[in-house]
Motif scaffolding. Structure first.
Motif, short mmCIF file in Angstrom:
data_model
loop_
_atom_site.label_atom_id
_atom_site.label_comp_id
_atom_site.label_asym_id
_atom_site.label_seq_id
_atom_site.Cartn_x
_atom_site.Cartn_y
_atom_site.Cartn_z
N PRO A 119 -3.76 8.48 -7.21
CA PRO A 119 -4.88 8.62 -8.14
C PRO A 119 -6.15 7.94 -7.66
N GLY A 120 -7.29 8.54 -8.02
CA GLY A 120 -8.59 7.96 -7.72
C GLY A 120 -9.25 8.59 -6.52
N ASP A 121 -10.59 8.67 -6.56
CA ASP A 121 -11.33 9.25 -5.45
C ASP A 121 -12.07 8.19 -4.63
N HIS A 122 -11.70 6.92 -4.80
CA HIS A 122 -12.29 5.84 -4.02
C HIS A 122 -11.71 5.83 -2.60
N ALA A 123 -12.37 5.10 -1.71
CA ALA A 123 -11.83 4.93 -0.35
C ALA A 123 -10.52 4.16 -0.42
N LYS A 124 -9.53 4.62 0.33
CA LYS A 124 -8.20 4.02 0.27
C LYS A 124 -7.69 3.69 1.66
N ARG A 125 -6.78 2.74 1.69
CA ARG A 125 -6.02 2.40 2.89
C ARG A 125 -4.56 2.29 2.49
N SER A 126 -3.66 2.44 3.47
CA SER A 126 -2.23 2.27 3.23
C SER A 126 -1.61 1.43 4.33
N ALA A 127 -0.49 0.81 4.00
CA ALA A 127 0.38 0.15 4.98
C ALA A 127 1.79 0.60 4.68
N LEU A 128 2.59 0.87 5.71
CA LEU A 128 3.92 1.42 5.54
C LEU A 128 4.99 0.36 5.82
N ARG A 144 -2.98 -11.47 -3.48
CA ARG A 144 -3.28 -12.89 -3.35
C ARG A 144 -4.34 -13.13 -2.29
N SER A 145 -4.26 -12.39 -1.20
CA SER A 145 -5.26 -12.54 -0.14
C SER A 145 -6.64 -12.12 -0.64
N TYR A 146 -6.69 -11.03 -1.38
CA TYR A 146 -7.98 -10.51 -1.86
C TYR A 146 -8.60 -11.41 -2.92
N THR A 147 -7.80 -11.90 -3.86
CA THR A 147 -8.35 -12.65 -4.99
C THR A 147 -8.45 -14.15 -4.73
N ASP A 288 -5.29 -0.25 -8.83
CA ASP A 288 -5.92 -0.82 -7.64
C ASP A 288 -5.01 -0.67 -6.44
N LEU A 289 -3.72 -0.93 -6.64
CA LEU A 289 -2.70 -0.74 -5.61
C LEU A 289 -1.55 0.05 -6.23
N ILE A 290 -0.90 0.88 -5.42
CA ILE A 290 0.26 1.62 -5.87
C ILE A 290 1.35 1.49 -4.82
N THR A 291 2.57 1.16 -5.26
CA THR A 291 3.69 1.03 -4.33
C THR A 291 4.60 2.24 -4.47
N THR A 292 5.04 2.76 -3.32
CA THR A 292 5.89 3.94 -3.30
C THR A 292 7.03 3.74 -2.32
N GLY A 307 -4.01 1.55 -1.62
CA GLY A 307 -4.94 1.02 -2.59
C GLY A 307 -6.38 1.03 -2.13
N ARG A 308 -7.21 0.44 -2.97
CA ARG A 308 -8.65 0.38 -2.71
C ARG A 308 -8.90 -0.26 -1.35
N ALA A 309 -9.79 0.35 -0.60
CA ALA A 309 -10.02 -0.09 0.78
C ALA A 309 -10.41 -1.56 0.85
N GLU A 310 -11.26 -1.99 -0.07
CA GLU A 310 -11.73 -3.38 0.01
C GLU A 310 -10.61 -4.37 -0.28
N ILE A 311 -9.63 -3.97 -1.08
CA ILE A 311 -8.49 -4.85 -1.36
C ILE A 311 -7.52 -4.85 -0.19
N MET A 312 -7.16 -3.66 0.27
CA MET A 312 -6.22 -3.55 1.39
C MET A 312 -6.76 -4.21 2.65
N ASP A 313 -8.07 -4.10 2.87
CA ASP A 313 -8.66 -4.64 4.10
C ASP A 313 -8.95 -6.14 4.03
N ALA A 314 -8.61 -6.76 2.89
CA ALA A 314 -8.85 -8.21 2.76
C ALA A 314 -7.88 -9.03 3.60
N VAL A 315 -6.76 -8.44 3.99
CA VAL A 315 -5.75 -9.18 4.77
C VAL A 315 -6.16 -9.21 6.23
#
Length: 450
Positions: A119-128, A144-147, A288-292, A307-315
């Motif tokens: 869901p959502g049309d924002h920029a996204k990133r994933s990690a597998l 935790r890294s983002y906040t 903001d994040l979705i786990t699958t 999830g949102r690119a800015e959150i995922m890329d905070a690590v």
């Protein structure tokens, strides 16, 4: 017994030719008990030989109607054509390099698909990753890294995995947590809107549960200390609980207003299982994040955090990964599973399964007072069993229904915090005749309770 391959070519029929378990399964069970740790339990003591479509065949030639899908994993059916084709081709090219050493296109393709589908049309990133628990654990790391915060909020009846952190996130003690502590700190549990069991009734459930949860977070934890709120949009192991409508949007709004990462755990409910790509879409929630995991790869081990690119890329670089995470064969299988979901419109198939199952189960509920509630969406349906005339859980009746079904050639699963829920997770490709035959057996099982 004619030697057959599995997959879609397997005859779609229920067939019981021996006692359950049969002699070959009994021999294998003796070997299992001698070689496998006792903690690895078994729901139904038969050994699989082949599976495909809506059936699972054991080593004795019994063919079971599969209403479990390997716990929502083989949604596209076991050994689905596109899954086998793509995975086999990848096996011939290479089996592993570790994406952190030399990446490969399949990993990127899966992440691109996740960006399109979630869901959502924002920029996204994933990690597998490899498993659902691993995905949830990494979602917490990312939040935790983002906040820069530590606290994690979860909900009554929630299930998130069997690692140390995810055991802490999980509500139910037995069998998931008993004897395995101490658990990870900074985890806080709040009420969920469980309509069937809400003290003042289902009509008040969403508003009151959200108010209680928000009050506890604010007063006992402090919203400013919370990194993530993690919830299953349709709770799985807790009993296929659909939170009362309005509850999830209110919690998501609270998270957004307080800079908290809202994590939707869609490991059991995702990938067409509820009649939508993801269960959170039902109320228009954009996490903001979705786990699958589970249904993502047609039976091969794969999981993701998207999830949102800015959150995922905070690590920081190197902070996410794992030797096998996003294995190339599993990625190929995932692309085959997603291809199948699109081509067969498995969202529509899941909605059709609901159209068949719910009216039949609701009719059974009218005839059998042991059914307290029928609930769920799509091909994620459950009945909660109680002592007639009360809401007192009846785990004994639940176990008896499951045993009857197993003996009659239908694989069903039980679940729930109180052990009193029969859950149905048929493959989304199951034939309607086979599904109805499975429900006939469920009805026989309920009638046998007396």
């Amino acid at each position: 017994m004619t030697e057959l391959s599995g997959g879609p070519a397997l005859p779609q029929e229920r067939r019981v030719v021996t006692a359950i378990p049969g002699p070959k399964s009994q021999e294998l069970m003796a070997r299992k008990q001698a070689a496998v740790a006792a903690g690895v339990g078994t729901v139904m003591p038969v050994f699989a030989a082949r599976a495909g479509g809506g059936v699972l065949e054991d080593v004795d030639g019994n063919s079971f109607i599969d209403l479990g899908s390997g716990i929502a994993v083989t949604s596209v059916g076991n050994s689905a054509e596109a899954v086998v084709r793509r995975a086999a081709a990848q096996l011939e090219r290479f089996t592993h390099t570790c994406v952190m050493v030399t990446p490969y296109e399949g990993y990127v393709e899966v992440c691109e698909e996740l960006a399109r589908l979630t869901p959502g049309d924002h920029a996204k990133r994933s990690a597998l990753f490899n498993s659902g628990a691993e995905a949830v654990e990494n979602a917490v790391k990312i939040a935790r890294s983002y906040t820069g915060r530590q606290a994690v909020v979860v909900f009554d009846h929630g299930y998130h995995g069997r690692t140390n952190l995810t055991m802490a996130l999980t509500a139910k003690n037995m069998p998931y947590k008993q004897g395995f502590g101490p658990f990870a700190p900074e985890v806080y549990r709040v009420p969920v809107a469980y309509p069937f069991r809400w003290p003042t009734g289902p009509d008040n459930c969403a508003e009151e549960a959200a108010a209680q949860a928000i009050d506890q977070i604010s007063k006992q934890v402090g919203a400013q200390n919370v990194a993530a709120i993690v919830i299953e949009p349709l709770l799985g192991e807790g009993g296929f609980i659909e939170p009362a409508r309005g509850f999830l949007p209110r919690i998501a709004e609270f998270a957004r207003d307080n800079g908290i990462v809202f994590v939707a755990d869609e490991i059991q409910s995702g990938f067409c299982r509820t009649g939508q790509w993801f269960a959170c879409e039902d109320e228009g929630i954009v996490p903001d994040l979705i786990t699958t995991a589970k249904g993502i790869a047609g039976g091969l081990p794969l999981a993701a955090v998207t999830g949102r690119a800015e959150i995922m890329d905070a690590v920081h670089s190197g902070g996410l990964g794992g030797t096998y995470g996003g294995n190339p064969v599993a990625c190929a299988a995932a692309l085959g599973a997603i291809e199948t979901m699109r081509e067969l419109d498995l969202n529509a198939k899941a909605r059709r399964i609901e159209e068949i199952m719910k009216p039949r189960l609701e009719k059974m509920a009218q005839q059998h007072g042991v059914i307290g509630e029928v609930r769920g969406r799509g091909a994620m349906i459950a009945i909660e069993l109680v002592r007639p005339g009360t809401k007192e859980p009846d785990p004994e009746a639940t176990a008896a229904v499951a045993r009857h079904c197993h003996q009659a050639g239908v694989l069903v699963l039980t679940t729930g915090t109180y052990g009193n829920v029969v859950r149905f997770l048929p493959p989304l490709v199951i034939g309607e005749d086979l599904l109805n035959e499975g429900l006939d057996v469920v009805e026989e099982a309920l009638a046998s309770l007396g």
